[in-house]
Design a protein around this motif. Structure first.
Motif, mmCIF file in Angstrom:
data_model
loop_
_atom_site.group_PDB
_atom_site.id
_atom_site.type_symbol
_atom_site.label_atom_id
_atom_site.label_comp_id
_atom_site.label_asym_id
_atom_site.label_seq_id
_atom_site.Cartn_x
_atom_site.Cartn_y
_atom_site.Cartn_z
ATOM 1 N N ASN A 62 0.848 -1.187 0.000
ATOM 2 C CA ASN A 62 0.000 0.000 0.000
ATOM 3 C C ASN A 62 0.886 1.240 0.000
ATOM 4 O O ASN A 62 2.113 1.141 0.080
ATOM 5 N N ALA A 63 0.238 2.384 -0.087
ATOM 6 C CA ALA A 63 0.971 3.649 -0.111
ATOM 7 C C ALA A 63 1.046 4.199 1.299
ATOM 8 O O ALA A 63 0.045 4.673 1.835
ATOM 9 N N ASN A 64 2.215 4.146 1.900
ATOM 10 C CA ASN A 64 2.389 4.617 3.267
ATOM 11 C C ASN A 64 3.703 5.394 3.367
ATOM 12 O O ASN A 64 4.742 4.833 3.722
ATOM 13 N N PRO A 65 3.682 6.683 3.033
ATOM 14 C CA PRO A 65 4.926 7.461 3.066
ATOM 15 C C PRO A 65 5.502 7.600 4.468
ATOM 16 O O PRO A 65 6.712 7.803 4.617
ATOM 17 N N PHE A 66 4.667 7.479 5.481
ATOM 18 C CA PHE A 66 5.159 7.584 6.859
ATOM 19 C C PHE A 66 6.010 6.374 7.208
ATOM 20 O O PHE A 66 7.054 6.489 7.864
ATOM 21 N N LEU A 67 5.585 5.196 6.747
ATOM 22 C CA LEU A 67 6.390 3.989 6.959
ATOM 23 C C LEU A 67 7.694 4.063 6.172
ATOM 24 O O LEU A 67 8.737 3.605 6.647
ATOM 25 N N LEU A 68 7.659 4.652 4.977
ATOM 26 C CA LEU A 68 8.891 4.849 4.212
ATOM 27 C C LEU A 68 9.875 5.715 4.993
ATOM 28 O O LEU A 68 11.067 5.389 5.097
ATOM 29 N N MET A 69 9.373 6.812 5.549
ATOM 30 C CA MET A 69 10.253 7.704 6.305
ATOM 31 C C MET A 69 10.794 7.016 7.554
ATOM 32 O O MET A 69 11.999 7.084 7.846
ATOM 33 N N GLN A 70 9.922 6.334 8.279
ATOM 34 C CA GLN A 70 10.362 5.660 9.499
ATOM 35 C C GLN A 70 11.387 4.570 9.188
ATOM 36 O O GLN A 70 12.377 4.400 9.911
ATOM 37 N N THR A 71 11.171 3.845 8.089
ATOM 38 C CA THR A 71 12.107 2.789 7.705
ATOM 39 C C THR A 71 13.483 3.364 7.403
ATOM 40 O O THR A 71 14.511 2.813 7.819
#
Length: 460
Positions: free
Chosen positions: A335-344
């Protein structure tokens, strides 16, 4: 199973100019007030001159940010109460294959063929109508997640109507977008791209109808074609003032082709060049990228899922390169989760260095906002909440379980935020998500359309 535009129309999907169809009149549509006041926000501007503000107001007039301050006059303005909200710039996703969103989480198949093998086979089943539906699905998810600018890396344009299908979806979404015009998935490495149609699309985008959409060239590059092909593509891009993007150094085997050095040796690296993934860059590559101002886009969730390895977040941050983030593909990313991208990215940086102060939440938020806008050449228009910039703004609801209490607003965005916490999305002055609901979209209908489209693509 085949599905065409008429079938999708019968499903009530693609008539008219957007996802909000005449049959869906009961659905609230996007709002475009001439004057809009966001009141009493915790404001993360990403602008060093403004910084972070508590209890701040943002006045938007005719799509532009006109004033930032406290207790601004509300005369003639539609007011949005941002009490309990963190307000920040809209997120810029720098790399997304929107065209295959219908194939969400479908590969790699346990015990089955490799990801690229399945993609090659399935790509031939796409029609323009399925492409349009797929892009619309991804765009709806982008809005939900607070993404106000998308980069649609379209590497399955099989004929001109596929490009038109993408443009219909992009322009009707209300988002800012770049169409990276690519090539059919099964195009021979010896065959050139469709330069004539790229010229046609470039001319088409001069119309005011496409004021929020621009064009780039998505090429196979030195790792997938020989020099006569990719040199011609770079020459074409330069002649037509188009940015270039290519996947590069994705595996150690690909790295052996020294593609970045090939580009550097020919003087082809520049700020208008985006290098995607770059999972296996070395010190020489980093120096070449830095010296020429090219940007690197990483997509950590998909890079790890496909086995490229760990994104070199530490090396990229140490080198102070222009770095951006991308969803890449829902096939692998889910899915599209830019917050998870940043946290990762933040966790990878700390985990690989062992230094908990090596990188901050603000650093990765900048990658997803101002730095991404700068890499697109749009940093003077978007990327921060700055007077005179376009009004691309999102509001995060800190009253949601999992968000409160807020001690550090920036850390809360990066480490606690999810798409469900995005309460409001304002794109170019238009309200396209409000009170947690994407406006103008009947989700039950979109779900039915997506299920039919996915069945058409995956049925034997």
């Amino acid at each position: 199973m085949e599905i065409d535009r008429r079938t999708l129309l019968q499903l009530g999907s693609l008539a008219g100019a957007g996802l909000a169809m005449p049959a869906l009149a009961a659905q609230p549509t996007s709002q475009h007030p001439a004057r809009l006041l966001v009141r009493n926000a915790t404001l993360i501007t990403m602008d060093p001159q403004h910084g972070d503000l508590q209890g701040a107001d943002v006045l938007i007039e005719h799509n532009m940010i006109r004033h930032i301050g406290k207790n601004l006059p509300a005369s003639g303005a539609q007011v949005i109460d941002a009490t309990g909200m963190i307000v920040l710039p809209g997120i810029v996703d720098a790399h997304w294959h929107l065209w295959n969103s219908l194939l969400r989480s479908s590969a790699p198949i346990p015990g089955g063929p490799a990801f690229f093998e399945t993609q090659q086979a399935t790509s031939k089943r796409f029609t323009p109508a399925l492409t349009e539906l797929s892009v619309r699905l991804g765009l709806a998810e982008a809005i939900h997640a607070g993404i106000t600018t998308v980069n649609s890396w379209s590497h399955n344009i099989r004929e001109p109507e596929f490009a038109q299908a993408e443009l219909r979806a992009l322009t009707s979404s209300g988002l800012r977008a770049r169409l990276w015009y690519g090539y059919p998935q099964d195009l021979s490495p010896q065959a050139p791209m469709n330069f004539a149609d790229i010229e046609r699309v470039k001319a088409q985008l001069q119309s005011s109808e496409y004021q929020r959409v621009d064009l780039g060239l998505a090429i196979r590059g030195p790792e997938r074609t020989e020099a006569p092909i990719w040199q011609e593509e770079f020459d074409f891009a330069k002649a037509h003032a188009l940015p270039v993007s290519t996947h590069i150094a994705v595996t150690q085997k690909m790295r052996e082709k020294k593609a970045i050095q090939q580009l550097d040796d020919r003087g082809l690296l520049s700020p208008s060049v985006q290098l995607v993934h770059a999972t296996h860059v070395d010190e020489q590559d980093l120096k070449s990228i830095s010296a020429n101002g090219a940007s690197v886009c990483i997509t950590p969730l998909t890079e790890m899922r496909i086995g490229y390895g760990l994104p070199p977040v530490e090396a990229l941050h140490r080198a102070k390169l222009p770095v951006t983030l991308g969803v890449d593909t829902l096939v692998l990313g889910g899915n599209a989760n830019p917050f998870l991208l940043m946290q990762t990215c933040l966790n990878l940086a700390i985990g690989t260095t062992g230094e908990e102060q090596f990188m901050t939440a603000r650093d990765v938020l900048r990658w997803a906002t101002q730095d991404a806008a700068d890499a697109m050449g749009l940093g003077h228009e978007i990327g921060s909440i700055t007077i005179g910039k376009r009004a691309d703004i999102i509001m995060m609801n800190t009253r949601n379980l999992g968000m409160f209490p807020v001690i550090d607003p920036v850390a809360s965005i990066v480490q606690s935020g999810t798409p469900a916490d995005v309460d409001t999305v304002i794109a170019d002055g238009r309200i396209i998500k409000r009170n947690g609901r994407v406006l103008g979209i009947n989700l039950a209908q979109l779900s039915a359309q997506a299920a039919a489209g996915a069945a058409a693509l995956t049925s034997a």
